[in-house]
Design an enzyme around this catalytic site. Structure first.
Site, mmCIF file in Angstrom:
data_model
loop_
_atom_site.group_PDB
_atom_site.id
_atom_site.type_symbol
_atom_site.label_atom_id
_atom_site.label_comp_id
_atom_site.label_asym_id
_atom_site.label_seq_id
_atom_site.Cartn_x
_atom_site.Cartn_y
_atom_site.Cartn_z
ATOM 1 N N LYS A 1 -11.103 0.396 -4.364
ATOM 2 C CA LYS A 1 -10.360 0.465 -5.409
ATOM 3 C C LYS A 1 -11.288 0.875 -6.819
ATOM 4 C CE LYS A 1 -7.043 -1.935 -5.356
ATOM 5 N NZ LYS A 1 -5.931 -3.197 -5.368
ATOM 6 N N ARG B 1 -7.645 -7.595 -10.338
ATOM 7 C CA ARG B 1 -7.249 -7.100 -8.989
ATOM 8 C C ARG B 1 -8.468 -7.030 -8.080
ATOM 9 N NH1 ARG B 1 -5.657 -1.055 -10.813
ATOM 10 N NH2 ARG B 1 -4.418 -1.336 -8.994
ATOM 11 N N GLY C 1 -2.303 -3.859 0.434
ATOM 12 C CA GLY C 1 -1.522 -5.205 0.321
ATOM 13 C C GLY C 1 -2.219 -6.341 1.015
ATOM 14 N N THR D 1 -3.378 -9.087 -6.353
ATOM 15 C CA THR D 1 -3.676 -8.497 -7.785
ATOM 16 C C THR D 1 -2.796 -9.763 -8.443
ATOM 17 O OG1 THR D 1 -3.836 -6.353 -7.116
ATOM 18 C CG2 THR D 1 -2.488 -6.950 -9.350
ATOM 19 N N GLN E 1 -9.057 -5.464 -15.740
ATOM 20 C CA GLN E 1 -8.565 -4.392 -16.612
ATOM 21 C C GLN E 1 -7.813 -4.699 -17.746
ATOM 22 O OE1 GLN E 1 -7.255 -1.656 -13.363
ATOM 23 N NE2 GLN E 1 -7.792 0.206 -14.591
ATOM 24 N N GLU F 1 -1.000 5.331 -7.866
ATOM 25 C CA GLU F 1 -0.662 4.371 -8.724
ATOM 26 C C GLU F 1 -0.347 4.800 -10.335
ATOM 27 O OE1 GLU F 1 -0.693 0.398 -8.089
ATOM 28 O OE2 GLU F 1 -1.048 0.562 -5.595
ATOM 29 N N GLN G 1 -4.299 3.527 -9.672
ATOM 30 C CA GLN G 1 -5.098 3.542 -8.354
ATOM 31 C C GLN G 1 -5.023 4.983 -7.885
ATOM 32 O OE1 GLN G 1 -4.156 0.160 -5.912
ATOM 33 N NE2 GLN G 1 -5.191 1.175 -4.012
ATOM 34 N N ARG H 1 -5.900 6.629 -3.740
ATOM 35 C CA ARG H 1 -6.565 6.625 -2.332
ATOM 36 C C ARG H 1 -5.855 7.721 -1.707
ATOM 37 N NH1 ARG H 1 -3.623 0.771 -1.497
ATOM 38 N NH2 ARG H 1 -1.716 1.590 -1.045
ATOM 39 N N HIS I 1 6.237 16.051 34.078
ATOM 40 C CA HIS I 1 5.665 15.161 35.339
ATOM 41 C C HIS I 1 7.196 14.408 35.608
ATOM 42 C CE1 HIS I 1 4.537 11.936 37.918
ATOM 43 N NE2 HIS I 1 4.539 11.126 36.719
#
Length: 858
Positions: free
Chosen positions: A22, A116, A131, A135, A182, A296, A308, A310, A817
């Site tokens: 992150k 976080r 998750g 955070t 942050q 995010e 964020q 990812r 099959h």
């Protein structure tokens, strides 16, 4: 030496092990022009290591945790709780406290912060860890921030995080935790932006979820969100949710969930201009990271902040193309009844064998059908070919056609080649099979004399012969004759007599079906073993593949061993997922047969094989006599009966052969594999590779180069294994476009009872019984009369079919099959039932309507 704490803007892209996934991404975004990230710093993993390393108690608890497995639930609960308590009670090292204090004085010690977690094993392609760690928002004061840093560290050892690591194959010591601190921002709205549509997979559509207040409520699923979709800069869809609740920061510290003002509950969380602006930012971030992103975000005073970003790990990859034209691909796995990922060497062999325009994506094979869709005639042929066999795939292709996704071009009308189907001649099938058996015997003898590069040249030459046999017009003609006879019978018996799917009963116990014979042959092996209680008891404890070595020491053991060995000599090249040459065969893993043998011993008495075959043959003969008798009573009855008799003879003699070409191909594949494993053993002895199975991660030509040069860059093996871990988790679509859109089609039927599961009827009859939902053949604890429910079946499942009385699969078509063998064994079957293994519960009573194509949950 890395500093204990790093400003987000100072993080380098090589520091994953120091800052976690992150923080690494936030560091990159902090330096990307035009992207706002709340300022802050990262408490690095060396701080985590220092804090944990100073406690002997903690080290003992971690050593205890390392011995536990997923099933040790209570011990995991207890041990992880004690670890968390120890971390929360531990002193933060003085150097870490000092460094945190210095950064806080720089940013403002009394300001609110978000604290976080950022794990080193996080936001990976094959394991998101989303998750798993905690955070904390709106944390104020140095001591509180230090306390919450400890809480983040402790969250690495929650019960859910420990179990997730065990499931993903991560050792607890492999994962370290950094903590991001942050500056807190207080947004009007926040949410998530996916730069590819997470539902359809389309890379052209950007999807935004948005709600009021802080984004944590939306991420955790506590509140409803608006959904906006943007395509090439234009909003193409808006769904405005009723947003009754939102999460906000409390004045003192922490957060609270409050009711949204009534006049805002139906309002857009973002304006149209903001939606377009956020989409632009999303595309910018996607371009920077080079793949679709899950972002995010929040909006403060009309400015967007990124919290964020990812990679989206759930998207199915798109096949590579040489141009940027719209392209359409259809899944091979759905037609071959094997939708699992395939290793590179397995993919190579299928690509060498086929003549179709194949593409590889996500460890699966797809056929590029763009050229066929580019003309009306091609579309007709393609839809006709797929047609009844795979209605979901046909519907998906119709969706693509209706959208005009592929531009139609004027092409000269070429007539369909007319395939000459053979006249009814009982000798054709036996001659074809004998010819193929002779070819394989010659292959086995000749390939054993080859070594080194000779093996690869020899295999390439033999694959030409394999192709010639697979695409032999006479062989294809026999298969088509059987299929056309079945279609003619079904059509005319329904038209003349009102009889649906009459060919299903007429197909029972036909000659020359190598796959159904394989299932019955295992019943014969059970007959040999059943009289010897000592052997049966021994097999009930068997786990290792070496069990045959000790078998002969028991009373009746030599007879049992001879019967099993004989079976393996005939059918040992088969296994689950057999089109992947790298899969472990029964000959390599004979213990895989033991559960099926024990089921046969338990459920049947001596002679069951012959009885079952005769029951099917008699049912087919009775149906034939009944149909012919009823036909003779119609106008022109004698002629209709004569035509029908001719088709029935063709059906019964030719339809069983359909299973043989694949058996022959798989037999050849196993001979190739054995030769390549002999070369792999030499590579191990020369210390070029670590173990024989490493060759499965290489393509055919790559392996040939390794054998030739006796050198290998091992990074390629590690990267392929990592990619395979990702591919294993993906579900391939039936149809995939070059935009990445996954289209699975839908059944267009209105004759299904409410609550029933709809599928494709492939074997007539109605049966009621206990559902056995089984993922793996080795866990198939079947009682006679159970109904098998599974994702897909290939020939390796056939021995299980002798015990069941009905079949339901998620994947399949009319001539795959499972459908063919279900008809031969007289089992009502419905295939292509989306989500069957999730909706139907193991042990639940169900009713399978094999004639009409649906399942009722009772």
């Amino acid at each position: 030496m890395t500093a204990l704490i790093l400003d987000l803007t100072d993080i380098q892209d090589t520091q994953l092990a120091v800052v976690g996934g992150k923080a690494l991404h936030l560091g990159a975004l902090s330096n990307l022009e035009g992207i706002r990230v709340p300022e802050g710093f990262c408490v690095t993993t060396p701080c985590f290591q220092q804090a944990l390393g100073e406690s002997e108690v903690l080290q003992e608890l971690l050593a205890e945790l390392a011995t536990l497995q997923v099933g040790d639930r209570q011990r995991i609960v207890d041990t992880s709780r004690r670890i968390r308590e120890t971390i929360l009670a531990a002193e933060i090292p003085a150097a870490v406290r000092k460094a945190v204090g210095e950064f806080l004085s720089r940013f403002g010690e009394d300001m609110p912060y978000a604290v976080r977690s950022s794990a080193t094993a996080e936001d990976l392609p094959y394991a998101s860890f989303a998750g798993q760690q905690d955070t904390y928002l709106n944390v104020i004061g140095k001591e509180e921030i230090l306390n919450h840093i400890r809480k983040c560290w402790a969250s690495l050892f929650t019960e859910r995080a420990v179990i997730y690591r065990l499931q993903q194959g991560f050792h607890h010591s492999e994962v370290q935790l950094a903590v991001i601190v942050q500056r807190m921002v207080f947004p009007k709205a926040s949410g998530i932006a996916f730069t590819a549509d997470p539902v359809t997979g389309s890379r052209k559509v950007l999807s935004i979820d948005a709600g009021f207040g802080l984004g944590e409520a939306l991420v955790s699923g506590l509140v409803s969100a608006d959904c906006y979709k943007v395509r090439e800069g234009e909003i193409v869809e808006k769904i405005i949710a009723t947003k009754q609740l939102a999460m906000y920061a409390r004045q003192a510290s922490g957060t609270e969930t409050r009711e949204v003002d009534a006049q805002l509950q139906q309002a857009q969380a973002l304006t149209d201009d903001q939606i377009v602006e956020l989409a632009r930012l999303g595309r910018r971030i996607e371009a920077y990271f080079g793949c679709p992103q899950d972002i995010e975000w929040c909006v403060v005073d009309d400015s967007f902040y990124i919290l964020q970003s990812r990679a989206i790990t759930t998207l199915f990859p798109i096949p590579q193309a040489e141009d940027e034209e719209n392209r359409v691909y259809v899944s091979v796995g759905h037609q071959q009844m094997m939708t699992d990922a395939i290793k590179p060497l397995g993919l190579s062999f299928f690509l060498l064998t086929t003549r179709a325009p194949m593409r590889v994506a996500g460890g699966r094979l797809f056929v590029d059908v763009t050229a066929q869709l580019a003309s009306a005639a091609g579309q007709t042929r393609l839809l006709q070919t797929i047609g009844e066999a795979e209605p979901l795939m046909k519907d998906a292709l119709l969706t693509v056609i209706e959208r005009g996704f592929v531009k139609e071009v004027e092409t000269p009308q070429r007539p369909m080649p007319v395939l000459q189907t053979p006249e009814y001649d009982p000798s054709i099938v036996a001659e074809l099979m004998e010819s193929r058996e002779n070819e394989i015997q010659a292959l086995q003898q000749r390939i054993e004399t080859k070594t080194g590069d000779e093996v690869f040249s020899f295999i390439l030459e033999d694959i030409k012969q394999l192709q010639a046999s697979l695409f032999d017009p006479q062989s294809i003609g026999v298969i088509m004759a059987g299929m056309q006879a079945a279609a003619w019978i079904n059509e005319h018996m329904e038209k003349w007599l009102g009889e649906k799917q009459a060919a299903d009963t007429l197909s029972q116990s036909v000659p020359h079906n190598i796959t159904s014979e394989m299932g019955l042959a295992l019943l014969d092996v059970a007959d040999v073993i059943r009289p010897y209680p000592e052997v049966v008891a021994y097999l009930q404890e068997v786990r290792e593949d070496t069990f045959l070595e000790d078998l002969s020491q028991l009373e009746g053991g030599q007879e049992a061993k001879d019967a099993i060995v004989s079976y393996i000599q005939r059918y040992g090249m088969r296994c689950v997922g057999e089109i992947d040459l790298t899969r472990t065969r029964w000959a390599e893993h004979p213990a895989a047969l033991v559960p099926m043998l024990l089921t046969n011993i338990k459920n049947f008495t001596e002679g069951a094989s012959q009885r079952k075959f005769e029951q099917g043959r008699e049912a087919a003969l009775r149906k034939e006599e009944e149909l012919l008798q009823r036909l003779r009573q119609l106008e022109d009855g004698e002629q209709k009966a004569q035509e029908t008799k001719q088709r029935i003879d063709t059906l019964r003699h030719f339809i069983g052969y359909r299973e043989y070409p694949k058996y022959s191909m798989i037999h050849r594949y196993f001979v190739y594999k054995q030769a390549l494993l002999r070369e792999a053993e030499r590579l191990v002895q020369a210390h070029v590779i670590r173990k024989k199975e490493d060759i499965y991660e290489l393509t055919f030509e790559e392996l040939r180069d390794v054998v030739r040069t006796q050198t290998l860059d091992y990074d390629i093996i590690d990267k392929r294994r990592e990619a395979y871990r990702l591919y294993e988790k993906l579900t391939p679509p039936r149809v995939l476009t070059s935009d990445g859109e996954m289209i699975n089609g839908a059944y267009k039927r209105d004759d299904i009872p409410a609550g029933a599961l709809v599928g494709l009827p492939v074997s007539a009859g109605v049966i009621e019984g206990r559902a056995r939902v089984i993922a793996s053949i080795e866990e198939a604890d079947i009682e006679e009369g159970d109904i098998l429910v599974t994702a897909f079946t290939d020939p390796s499942w056939t021995p299980v079919f002798v015990s069941i009385k009905g079949l339901v699969t998620e994947v399949g078509g009319l001539m795959t099959h499972g459908a063919v063998i279900a008809r031969e064994y007289g089992l009502p079957a419905v295939v292509g039932v989306e989500g069957a293994t999730k909706v139907i519960q193991d042990g639940q009573r169900i009713r399978v309507h094999g004639t009409k194509g649906y399942i009722e949950l009772l």
